[in-house]
Design a protein around this motif. Structure first.
Motif, short mmCIF file in Angstrom:
data_model
loop_
_atom_site.label_atom_id
_atom_site.label_comp_id
_atom_site.label_asym_id
_atom_site.label_seq_id
_atom_site.Cartn_x
_atom_site.Cartn_y
_atom_site.Cartn_z
N UNK A 11 45.12 87.14 26.16
CA UNK A 11 45.01 87.69 27.51
C UNK A 11 45.71 86.80 28.52
N UNK A 12 45.75 85.49 28.28
CA UNK A 12 46.45 84.59 29.21
C UNK A 12 47.91 84.36 28.80
N UNK A 13 48.44 85.24 27.95
CA UNK A 13 49.87 85.25 27.66
C UNK A 13 50.37 84.29 26.60
N UNK A 14 49.46 83.59 25.91
CA UNK A 14 49.89 82.64 24.88
C UNK A 14 50.34 83.40 23.64
N UNK A 15 51.45 82.95 23.05
CA UNK A 15 51.91 83.56 21.80
C UNK A 15 52.03 82.53 20.68
N UNK A 16 51.76 81.28 20.97
CA UNK A 16 51.96 80.21 19.99
C UNK A 16 50.93 80.25 18.87
N UNK A 17 51.40 80.18 17.65
CA UNK A 17 50.56 80.04 16.45
C UNK A 17 49.39 81.01 16.41
N UNK A 18 49.64 82.30 16.49
CA UNK A 18 48.52 83.24 16.45
C UNK A 18 47.84 83.32 15.08
N UNK A 19 48.61 83.06 14.00
CA UNK A 19 48.09 83.35 12.67
C UNK A 19 47.42 82.23 11.91
N UNK A 20 47.45 80.99 12.43
CA UNK A 20 46.82 79.90 11.69
C UNK A 20 46.96 78.57 12.39
N UNK A 31 45.11 74.98 18.82
CA UNK A 31 44.25 76.16 18.91
C UNK A 31 44.84 77.34 18.14
N UNK A 32 45.62 77.06 17.11
CA UNK A 32 46.25 78.12 16.34
C UNK A 32 45.25 78.94 15.55
N UNK A 33 45.63 80.18 15.27
CA UNK A 33 44.78 81.07 14.50
C UNK A 33 43.87 81.95 15.35
N UNK A 34 44.18 82.05 16.64
CA UNK A 34 43.28 82.74 17.58
C UNK A 34 43.23 84.25 17.40
N UNK A 35 44.22 84.85 16.71
CA UNK A 35 44.16 86.31 16.54
C UNK A 35 43.31 86.73 15.35
N UNK A 36 43.09 85.81 14.41
CA UNK A 36 42.49 86.17 13.12
C UNK A 36 41.13 86.89 13.26
#
Length: 204
Positions: A11-20, A31-36
């Motif tokens: 929501x705050x526009x971050x795209x870094x390391x979504x998957x782990x 703080x990687x892995x936030x989409x999981x």
């Protein structure tokens, strides 16, 4: 070919390391892995729908390395993502990659915007960009993106690289599709329509 971008952002526009956690620790990002926790069946079906439209991939070097380290291990010919990534042409923007480990791959190292413009003139459906934040920013600055597909995950990460630069090319967008998954992921598809107009809000 039409150049499309699919990217996952918070929501705050971050795209870094979504998957782990170890996907991208650049800048000390921890703080990687936030989409999981939010990736659901609806999102999986949407991704399969997107990959069903691809004829070639355009990737940044870091995303290419991440994909090359995992997707070749998925050998199911019916997998909607792996079956495309492992067999279709891939173009990677890099000035250091000389021997691509994952074919079929062509390295773009000369003038990336010019080379991408040439790729877009070739026949086909979609030239898709996934992840590849630095590359997306370059493509945006040169007005090369035909459609942005932005999946906004219901989380505020609070740190990390954002999708767009703080001082980038101002661009007006037209919404062409919008949907929400069961877990609350909001997926918006936009087509650039030129430079924005500006005005002043007035009471009444």
């Amino acid at each position: 070919m039409k150049l499309t971008v699919l990217t996952f952002v918070s929501v705050d526009g971050v795209m870094q390391a979504p998957g782990g956690p170890d996907e991208d620790r650049g800048g000390g990002f921890a703080r990687g892995g936030w989409l999981v926790p939010h990736f659901d069946e609806d999102m999986g079906r949407y991704v399969a729908e997107v990959f069903d439209q691809v004829d070639a991939f355009l990737l940044g070097r870091h995303t290419y390395d991440i994909f090359a380290g995992s997707w070749p291990k998925v050998t199911d010919p019916d997998d909607p993502v792996a079956s495309r990534l492992n067999t279709l042409p891939k173009y990677v923007a890099s000035t250091t990659l000389t021997t691509p480990p994952w074919g079929p791959t062509t390295v773009l190292s000369r003038d990336v915007p010019e080379e991408v413009a040439e790729l877009k003139r070739r026949p086909g459906r979609e030239l898709q960009v996934h992840g590849s934040g630095q590359l997306v920013r370059t493509l945006h600055e040169h007005d090369l993106v035909d459609e942005y597909r932005i999946a906004v995950f219901p989380v505020i990460v609070g740190d990390g690289r954002r999708l767009f630069a703080d001082h980038g090319l101002p661009t007006n967008l037209s919404l062409v599709d919008s949907r929400t998954t069961g877990s609350g992921i909001a997926i918006h598809s936009y087509r650039p329509t030129g430079r924005p107009e500006y005005g002043t809000m007035e009471a009444g």
